[in-house]
Design a protein around this motif. Sequence first.
Motif, PDB file in Angstrom:
ATOM      1  N   PHE A   1       0.800  -1.220   0.000  1.00  0.00           N
ATOM      2  CA  PHE A   1       0.000   0.000   0.000  1.00  0.00           C
ATOM      3  C   PHE A   1       0.840   1.281   0.000  1.00  0.00           C
ATOM      4  O   PHE A   1       0.312   2.379   0.175  1.00  0.00           O
ATOM      5  CB  PHE A   1      -0.966  -0.006   1.180  1.00  0.00           C
ATOM      6  CG  PHE A   1      -1.976  -1.124   1.095  1.00  0.00           C
ATOM      7  CD1 PHE A   1      -2.972  -1.099   0.138  1.00  0.00           C
ATOM      8  CD2 PHE A   1      -1.891  -2.222   1.934  1.00  0.00           C
ATOM      9  CE1 PHE A   1      -3.882  -2.136   0.021  1.00  0.00           C
ATOM     10  CE2 PHE A   1      -2.799  -3.266   1.834  1.00  0.00           C
ATOM     11  CZ  PHE A   1      -3.804  -3.226   0.869  1.00  0.00           C
ATOM     12  N   GLY A   2       2.139   1.147  -0.206  1.00  0.00           N
ATOM     13  CA  GLY A   2       2.990   2.325  -0.361  1.00  0.00           C
ATOM     14  C   GLY A   2       3.195   3.129   0.901  1.00  0.00           C
ATOM     15  O   GLY A   2       3.377   4.346   0.834  1.00  0.00           O
ATOM     16  N   ARG A   3       3.222   2.470   2.050  1.00  0.00           N
ATOM     17  CA  ARG A   3       3.393   3.181   3.327  1.00  0.00           C
ATOM     18  C   ARG A   3       4.883   3.257   3.664  1.00  0.00           C
ATOM     19  O   ARG A   3       5.432   2.444   4.410  1.00  0.00           O
ATOM     20  CB  ARG A   3       2.634   2.463   4.443  1.00  0.00           C
ATOM     21  CG  ARG A   3       1.204   2.077   4.111  1.00  0.00           C
ATOM     22  CD  ARG A   3       0.313   3.269   3.839  1.00  0.00           C
ATOM     23  NE  ARG A   3      -1.082   2.859   3.705  1.00  0.00           N
ATOM     24  CZ  ARG A   3      -2.061   3.655   3.330  1.00  0.00           C
ATOM     25  NH1 ARG A   3      -1.815   4.930   3.057  1.00  0.00           N
ATOM     26  NH2 ARG A   3      -3.303   3.198   3.230  1.00  0.00           N
ATOM     27  N   GLU A   4       5.553   4.248   3.111  1.00  0.00           N
ATOM     28  CA  GLU A   4       7.009   4.325   3.259  1.00  0.00           C
ATOM     29  C   GLU A   4       7.435   4.550   4.705  1.00  0.00           C
ATOM     30  O   GLU A   4       8.405   3.946   5.184  1.00  0.00           O
ATOM     31  CB  GLU A   4       7.575   5.436   2.374  1.00  0.00           C
ATOM     32  CG  GLU A   4       9.093   5.470   2.368  1.00  0.00           C
ATOM     33  CD  GLU A   4       9.662   6.629   1.568  1.00  0.00           C
ATOM     34  OE1 GLU A   4      10.893   6.774   1.567  1.00  0.00           O
ATOM     35  OE2 GLU A   4       8.883   7.383   0.956  1.00  0.00           O
ATOM     36  N   GLU A   5       6.746   5.410   5.413  1.00  0.00           N
ATOM     37  CA  GLU A   5       7.112   5.696   6.800  1.00  0.00           C
ATOM     38  C   GLU A   5       6.966   4.439   7.666  1.00  0.00           C
ATOM     39  O   GLU A   5       7.801   4.157   8.522  1.00  0.00           O
ATOM     40  CB  GLU A   5       6.235   6.825   7.347  1.00  0.00           C
ATOM     41  CG  GLU A   5       6.703   7.384   8.680  1.00  0.00           C
ATOM     42  CD  GLU A   5       5.884   8.577   9.128  1.00  0.00           C
ATOM     43  OE1 GLU A   5       6.417   9.399   9.885  1.00  0.00           O
ATOM     44  OE2 GLU A   5       4.692   8.670   8.731  1.00  0.00           O
ATOM     45  N   ILE A   6       5.920   3.689   7.395  1.00  0.00           N
ATOM     46  CA  ILE A   6       5.704   2.436   8.113  1.00  0.00           C
ATOM     47  C   ILE A   6       6.823   1.449   7.792  1.00  0.00           C
ATOM     48  O   ILE A   6       7.366   0.777   8.671  1.00  0.00           O
ATOM     49  CB  ILE A   6       4.337   1.833   7.741  1.00  0.00           C
ATOM     50  CG1 ILE A   6       3.187   2.724   8.209  1.00  0.00           C
ATOM     51  CG2 ILE A   6       4.200   0.420   8.295  1.00  0.00           C
ATOM     52  CD1 ILE A   6       2.977   2.772   9.691  1.00  0.00           C
ATOM     53  N   ALA A   7       7.165   1.350   6.510  1.00  0.00           N
ATOM     54  CA  ALA A   7       8.238   0.434   6.100  1.00  0.00           C
ATOM     55  C   ALA A   7       9.552   0.783   6.786  1.00  0.00           C
ATOM     56  O   ALA A   7      10.282  -0.111   7.237  1.00  0.00           O
ATOM     57  CB  ALA A   7       8.401   0.477   4.584  1.00  0.00           C
ATOM     58  N   ALA A   8       9.850   2.069   6.862  1.00  0.00           N
ATOM     59  CA  ALA A   8      11.090   2.500   7.523  1.00  0.00           C
ATOM     60  C   ALA A   8      11.104   2.079   8.988  1.00  0.00           C
ATOM     61  O   ALA A   8      12.125   1.601   9.508  1.00  0.00           O
ATOM     62  CB  ALA A   8      11.236   4.010   7.396  1.00  0.00           C
ATOM     63  N   GLU A   9       9.975   2.243   9.648  1.00  0.00           N
ATOM     64  CA  GLU A   9       9.880   1.849  11.060  1.00  0.00           C
ATOM     65  C   GLU A   9      10.061   0.338  11.223  1.00  0.00           C
ATOM     66  O   GLU A   9      10.782  -0.124  12.124  1.00  0.00           O
ATOM     67  CB  GLU A   9       8.513   2.265  11.616  1.00  0.00           C
ATOM     68  CG  GLU A   9       8.316   1.993  13.089  1.00  0.00           C
ATOM     69  CD  GLU A   9       9.060   2.958  13.991  1.00  0.00           C
ATOM     70  OE1 GLU A   9       9.230   2.630  15.190  1.00  0.00           O
ATOM     71  OE2 GLU A   9       9.469   4.031  13.512  1.00  0.00           O
ATOM     72  N   LEU A  10       9.421  -0.422  10.356  1.00  0.00           N
ATOM     73  CA  LEU A  10       9.517  -1.879  10.438  1.00  0.00           C
ATOM     74  C   LEU A  10      10.941  -2.366  10.177  1.00  0.00           C
ATOM     75  O   LEU A  10      11.449  -3.254  10.871  1.00  0.00           O
ATOM     76  CB  LEU A  10       8.541  -2.515   9.455  1.00  0.00           C
ATOM     77  CG  LEU A  10       7.056  -2.362   9.808  1.00  0.00           C
ATOM     78  CD1 LEU A  10       6.189  -2.699   8.607  1.00  0.00           C
ATOM     79  CD2 LEU A  10       6.692  -3.240  11.002  1.00  0.00           C
ATOM     80  N   LEU A  11      11.585  -1.787   9.180  1.00  0.00           N
ATOM     81  CA  LEU A  11      12.962  -2.180   8.874  1.00  0.00           C
ATOM     82  C   LEU A  11      13.891  -1.849  10.039  1.00  0.00           C
ATOM     83  O   LEU A  11      14.788  -2.628  10.375  1.00  0.00           O
ATOM     84  CB  LEU A  11      13.436  -1.492   7.598  1.00  0.00           C
ATOM     85  CG  LEU A  11      12.802  -1.999   6.289  1.00  0.00           C
ATOM     86  CD1 LEU A  11      13.119  -1.056   5.140  1.00  0.00           C
ATOM     87  CD2 LEU A  11      13.273  -3.420   5.971  1.00  0.00           C
ATOM     88  N   ALA A  12      13.672  -0.708  10.651  1.00  0.00           N
ATOM     89  CA  ALA A  12      14.501  -0.310  11.792  1.00  0.00           C
ATOM     90  C   ALA A  12      14.319  -1.262  12.976  1.00  0.00           C
ATOM     91  O   ALA A  12      15.213  -1.397  13.818  1.00  0.00           O
ATOM     92  CB  ALA A  12      14.161   1.113  12.217  1.00  0.00           C
ATOM     93  N   ARG A  13      13.166  -1.922  13.027  1.00  0.00           N
ATOM     94  CA  ARG A  13      12.871  -2.846  14.123  1.00  0.00           C
ATOM     95  C   ARG A  13      13.153  -4.306  13.760  1.00  0.00           C
ATOM     96  O   ARG A  13      12.764  -5.213  14.490  1.00  0.00           O
ATOM     97  CB  ARG A  13      11.412  -2.682  14.563  1.00  0.00           C
ATOM     98  CG  ARG A  13      11.126  -1.366  15.268  1.00  0.00           C
ATOM     99  CD  ARG A  13       9.646  -1.217  15.567  1.00  0.00           C
ATOM    100  NE  ARG A  13       9.345   0.032  16.246  1.00  0.00           N
ATOM    101  CZ  ARG A  13       9.257   0.181  17.559  1.00  0.00           C
ATOM    102  NH1 ARG A  13       9.470  -0.860  18.368  1.00  0.00           N
ATOM    103  NH2 ARG A  13       8.960   1.343  18.102  1.00  0.00           N
ATOM    104  N   GLY A  14      13.791  -4.523  12.614  1.00  0.00           N
ATOM    105  CA  GLY A  14      14.213  -5.877  12.282  1.00  0.00           C
ATOM    106  C   GLY A  14      13.317  -6.658  11.359  1.00  0.00           C
ATOM    107  O   GLY A  14      13.411  -7.899  11.298  1.00  0.00           O
ATOM    108  N   ALA A  15      12.450  -5.993  10.617  1.00  0.00           N
ATOM    109  CA  ALA A  15      11.599  -6.709   9.668  1.00  0.00           C
ATOM    110  C   ALA A  15      12.449  -7.396   8.606  1.00  0.00           C
ATOM    111  O   ALA A  15      13.451  -6.845   8.140  1.00  0.00           O
ATOM    112  CB  ALA A  15      10.618  -5.746   8.999  1.00  0.00           C
ATOM    113  N   GLU A  16      12.065  -8.607   8.226  1.00  0.00           N
ATOM    114  CA  GLU A  16      12.795  -9.380   7.226  1.00  0.00           C
ATOM    115  C   GLU A  16      12.461  -8.858   5.831  1.00  0.00           C
ATOM    116  O   GLU A  16      11.343  -9.031   5.346  1.00  0.00           O
ATOM    117  CB  GLU A  16      12.442 -10.861   7.337  1.00  0.00           C
ATOM    118  CG  GLU A  16      12.828 -11.474   8.669  1.00  0.00           C
ATOM    119  CD  GLU A  16      12.311 -12.890   8.822  1.00  0.00           C
ATOM    120  OE1 GLU A  16      11.954 -13.513   7.803  1.00  0.00           O
ATOM    121  OE2 GLU A  16      12.250 -13.372   9.966  1.00  0.00           O
TER     122      GLU A  16
END
Length: 240
Positions: free
Chosen positions: A107-122
Amino acid sequence: MTTDAAVALFQAISSNNLEGVRLLITAEPRLLTAVSPSGLSPVLFATYYGRPEIMQWLIEAGAPLSVFEAAASGQLPALRAQLEDYPALVNATSPDGFSPLGLAALFGREEIAAELLARGAEVNRPSENALRVQPLHSAAAGNHSALALRLLAAGADVNVPQHGGFTPLMSAAQNGNAELVEALLAAGADSAAISEDGRDAAALAQEEGHTAVLAILRATQHDPEESPNALPTPARETGA
């Protein structure tokens, strides 16, 4: 909560009937926790159907937001609250098989993606459904360039195929996204990869009339017959 009311709610969402949704929820607030036959909450259902007004109204009406609803709808405070309490949810799986990062990419949620990646999302985790899409597949298919670039920077695999043999480069080419095509190629994307139906990225770009992208892709394909550095073949040497 009655089954008929829940069915009516999801029908109202799919038909983009905001007033109908309001009436149903006002009459029976427990419908905010209803579940569709495919396992989706009203918020996720509205997000999938591209009903942003209904999605926002449901959130404001008090719909509970799991990590999946928060990721899909772009609700960063709710996402953070979930992950603060339950950090392992960063790589959880939604009822329809997507990780939070997969939903954010879809859904193109870049801010969410950044947060998830910072928290260890695969970053390379595929969906646990028939599509087998990784976040980069979804970002490329949705034409979410900035998010796709963020995934690339996080180490996303540019050549892994999803269902049907489609790669991120094929999606970017089909969309005519020259910026993303160039970024994927720079990251090592294989322009010669073929989908299960026999098409490569250049063929997809050509079908859609994306001439600029087609030129970029063709420039990556070298014909040894035309290369000035190619060694002479025996036929050339003998003049045959």
